[in-house]
Design a protein around this motif. Structure first.
Motif, mmCIF file in Angstrom:
data_model
loop_
_atom_site.group_PDB
_atom_site.id
_atom_site.type_symbol
_atom_site.label_atom_id
_atom_site.label_comp_id
_atom_site.label_asym_id
_atom_site.label_seq_id
_atom_site.Cartn_x
_atom_site.Cartn_y
_atom_site.Cartn_z
ATOM 1 N N UNK A 181 2.509 5.399 -6.289
ATOM 2 C CA UNK A 181 2.399 4.453 -7.838
ATOM 3 C C UNK A 181 1.457 4.169 -7.730
ATOM 4 N N UNK A 182 0.674 4.847 -7.583
ATOM 5 C CA UNK A 182 -1.314 3.813 -8.123
ATOM 6 C C UNK A 182 -1.139 2.998 -8.963
ATOM 7 N N UNK A 183 -0.464 2.993 -10.139
ATOM 8 C CA UNK A 183 -0.845 1.557 -11.192
ATOM 9 C C UNK A 183 0.255 1.124 -11.208
ATOM 10 N N UNK A 184 1.451 1.187 -9.963
ATOM 11 C CA UNK A 184 2.429 -0.730 -10.075
ATOM 12 C C UNK A 184 1.011 -2.081 -10.553
ATOM 13 N N UNK A 185 1.902 -2.204 -11.261
ATOM 14 C CA UNK A 185 1.670 -3.704 -11.553
ATOM 15 C C UNK A 185 1.433 -4.656 -10.878
ATOM 16 N N UNK B 90 0.561 -1.414 0.213
ATOM 17 C CA UNK B 90 -0.058 -0.174 -0.275
ATOM 18 C C UNK B 90 0.692 1.401 0.183
ATOM 19 N N UNK B 91 2.112 0.920 0.205
ATOM 20 C CA UNK B 91 2.766 2.682 0.193
ATOM 21 C C UNK B 91 3.279 2.878 -1.179
ATOM 22 N N UNK B 92 3.620 1.638 -1.407
ATOM 23 C CA UNK B 92 4.143 1.656 -2.540
ATOM 24 C C UNK B 92 2.830 2.021 -4.107
#
Length: 64
Positions: free
Chosen positions: A43-47, A37-39
């Motif tokens: 980067x909301x679209x981090x696959x 969640x921190x990532x």
């Protein structure tokens, strides 16, 4: 064709993802979820982070 460049920021996110995946593999799902969640906050679209968060949701029944 231009070659994509890797920034320090990209390497930092990558390192944090590797750490989160190690925590996940060790079975600490709550901590791994927090790390993913921190990532995703950055980067909301981090696959991979999205996928791994979905795997945790499926395993823990927190979906839908």
């Amino acid at each position: 064709m231009p070659v994509p460049t890797t920034t320090r920021y990209d390497r930092d996110v990558g390192a944090r993802l590797v750490h989160a995946e190690a925590v996940h593999a060790a079975g600490d799902l709550a901590r791994a979820e927090t790390l993913y969640r921190a990532i995703l906050a950055e980067v909301p679209d981090h696959a991979r982070a999205l996928h791994n968060l979905g795997v945790i949701a499926l395993r823990t029944g927190h979906f839908g």
